[in-house]
Design a protein around this motif. Structure first.
Motif, short mmCIF file in Angstrom:
data_model
loop_
_atom_site.label_atom_id
_atom_site.label_comp_id
_atom_site.label_asym_id
_atom_site.label_seq_id
_atom_site.Cartn_x
_atom_site.Cartn_y
_atom_site.Cartn_z
N PRO A 128 0.85 -1.19 0.00
CA PRO A 128 0.00 0.00 0.00
C PRO A 128 0.89 1.25 0.00
O PRO A 128 2.06 1.21 0.41
CB PRO A 128 -0.79 -0.10 1.30
CG PRO A 128 -0.59 -1.48 1.80
CD PRO A 128 0.66 -2.02 1.19
N ALA A 129 0.34 2.36 -0.43
CA ALA A 129 1.12 3.59 -0.57
C ALA A 129 1.82 4.00 0.72
O ALA A 129 2.99 4.39 0.70
CB ALA A 129 0.23 4.73 -1.08
N ASP A 130 1.14 3.90 1.87
CA ASP A 130 1.78 4.33 3.12
C ASP A 130 2.96 3.43 3.48
O ASP A 130 4.00 3.92 3.95
CB ASP A 130 0.77 4.42 4.27
CG ASP A 130 0.04 3.12 4.55
OD1 ASP A 130 0.02 2.21 3.69
OD2 ASP A 130 -0.53 3.00 5.66
N ALA A 131 2.85 2.12 3.26
CA ALA A 131 3.96 1.21 3.56
C ALA A 131 5.11 1.42 2.57
O ALA A 131 6.29 1.39 2.96
CB ALA A 131 3.48 -0.24 3.52
N ALA A 132 4.78 1.63 1.30
CA ALA A 132 5.82 1.91 0.30
C ALA A 132 6.54 3.20 0.65
O ALA A 132 7.77 3.29 0.55
CB ALA A 132 5.20 1.99 -1.09
N PRO B 261 3.84 12.96 3.04
CA PRO B 261 3.42 11.57 2.79
C PRO B 261 2.13 11.49 1.97
O PRO B 261 1.34 12.44 1.94
CB PRO B 261 3.23 11.00 4.19
CG PRO B 261 3.24 12.12 5.13
CD PRO B 261 3.81 13.32 4.44
N PRO B 262 1.92 10.34 1.34
CA PRO B 262 0.69 10.18 0.56
C PRO B 262 -0.53 10.15 1.47
O PRO B 262 -0.46 9.78 2.63
CB PRO B 262 0.89 8.83 -0.13
CG PRO B 262 1.89 8.10 0.70
CD PRO B 262 2.75 9.14 1.35
N ALA B 263 -1.63 10.58 0.88
CA ALA B 263 -2.93 10.55 1.56
C ALA B 263 -3.94 10.02 0.54
O ALA B 263 -3.63 9.98 -0.66
CB ALA B 263 -3.31 11.95 2.03
N PRO B 264 -5.11 9.61 0.98
CA PRO B 264 -6.09 9.10 0.01
C PRO B 264 -6.31 10.11 -1.14
O PRO B 264 -6.57 11.28 -0.91
CB PRO B 264 -7.36 8.93 0.85
CG PRO B 264 -6.85 8.67 2.24
CD PRO B 264 -5.62 9.55 2.35
N GLY B 265 -6.09 9.62 -2.35
CA GLY B 265 -6.29 10.46 -3.53
C GLY B 265 -5.16 11.43 -3.83
O GLY B 265 -5.26 12.24 -4.76
N GLY C 61 -0.76 5.76 -4.59
CA GLY C 61 -1.53 4.53 -4.55
C GLY C 61 -2.08 4.22 -5.93
O GLY C 61 -2.45 5.12 -6.68
N VAL C 62 -2.07 2.93 -6.28
CA VAL C 62 -2.65 2.48 -7.55
C VAL C 62 -3.58 1.31 -7.24
O VAL C 62 -3.71 0.90 -6.09
CB VAL C 62 -1.56 2.09 -8.58
CG1 VAL C 62 -0.75 3.30 -8.99
CG2 VAL C 62 -0.66 0.98 -8.07
N ASP C 63 -4.20 0.78 -8.28
CA ASP C 63 -5.18 -0.29 -8.10
C ASP C 63 -4.61 -1.49 -7.35
O ASP C 63 -3.42 -1.75 -7.38
CB ASP C 63 -5.71 -0.73 -9.47
CG ASP C 63 -4.62 -1.31 -10.36
OD1 ASP C 63 -3.47 -0.82 -10.29
OD2 ASP C 63 -4.91 -2.24 -11.12
N GLY C 64 -5.50 -2.18 -6.67
CA GLY C 64 -5.12 -3.40 -5.98
C GLY C 64 -4.32 -3.18 -4.71
O GLY C 64 -3.63 -4.09 -4.26
N GLY C 65 -4.37 -1.99 -4.13
CA GLY C 65 -3.64 -1.73 -2.90
C GLY C 65 -2.14 -1.67 -3.08
O GLY C 65 -1.38 -1.89 -2.14
#
Length: 157
Positions: A14-18, A76-80, A104-108
């Motif tokens: 997921p984007a936050d872990a990446a 950091p990334p946030a939703p959208g 973030g991209v499709d499929g988490g």
């Protein structure tokens, strides 16, 4: 005019872990060949200093290429919305910036883009030294992000 090198890879996190994985500069020494990294100011934050030393024998204390950086942006990334980190290269040899962008991209999963806009300090024209460095930087970024993808695939989510 400088030459920005950019490489993007999709990682199975997921984007936050990446983001947590790729923005922590201490991890970069696992991915960038022949490089040792130290960070002043932990946890990583705006104002942290990163010192990378690269060379075939740097792990034995032989001097290598010193790349000193300062973290200037850490969003950091946030939703959208993608996350962006900017490391300003302070010299003494390399100048410019490095960026890490995580969306973030499709499929988490997350798309990680690593950019380098780098030139040599000194009397030679910036555009010339950026053009000379670009091919090596492109190889380094492709290898580093290949290693990130491989490491991410082994991590529990």
């Amino acid at each position: 005019m400088t030459r920005t090198v950019a490489v993007t890879r999709v990682v199975d996190l997921p984007a936050d872990a990446a983001w947590d994985l790729v923005v922590d500069a201490r991890n970069h020494q696992r991915w960038v060949p022949l490089t040792r990294i130290t960070v002043e100011g932990l946890p990583i934050a705006v104002g942290s200093r990163v010192r990378a030393v690269s060379g075939p024998f740097q792990e034995r204390g032989v001097p290598g290429l010193l790349d000193t950086m300062r973290v200037d942006v850490l969003d950091p990334p946030a939703p959208g919305r993608p996350g962006t980190a900017v490391f300003t290269k302070l010299g003494p040899v390399l100048r410019g910036s490095a960026g890490i962008h995580v969306a973030g991209v499709d499929g988490g999963r997350a798309a990680v883009t690593w950019t380098e806009d780098v030139h040599l300090a000194g009397p030679l024209p910036r555009a010339l030294t950026a053009a000379v460095l670009a091919p090596a930087l492109a190889v380094m970024l492709r290898l580093a992000l290949h290693r990130v993808v491989r490491e991410a695939a082994r991590r529990p989510v």
